[in-house]
Design a protein around this motif. Structure first.
Motif: not given
Length: 67
Positions: A1-9, A54-58, A63-65
């Protein structure tokens, strides 16, 4: 899972949880939905997203966004 999808989730989960709590517990939970919506608008305008930081630090891959 990339950062974009994690934020949307995360955003989608928070909105659904808020709607459920508003219907079962108290309509004041709709303030959480308002906060999430305002944060989505703010991040689309400025490109700054606290959840993405936060997700990046984890260690979630970028992702592209959110670069």
């Amino acid at each position: 899972m990339n950062l974009d999808r994690a934020v949307l989730l995360l955003a989608g989960t928070m909105i659904l949880l808020s709607a459920l709590l508003a219907s079962l517990v108290s309509p004041w939970w709709l303030l959480l939905t308002t906060f999430v919506g305002l944060n989505l608008v703010q991040s689309s305008i400025t490109g700054f997203c606290p959840a993405a930081l936060v997700f990046r630090r984890l260690g979630v891959s970028s992702g592209c966004a959110f670069r």
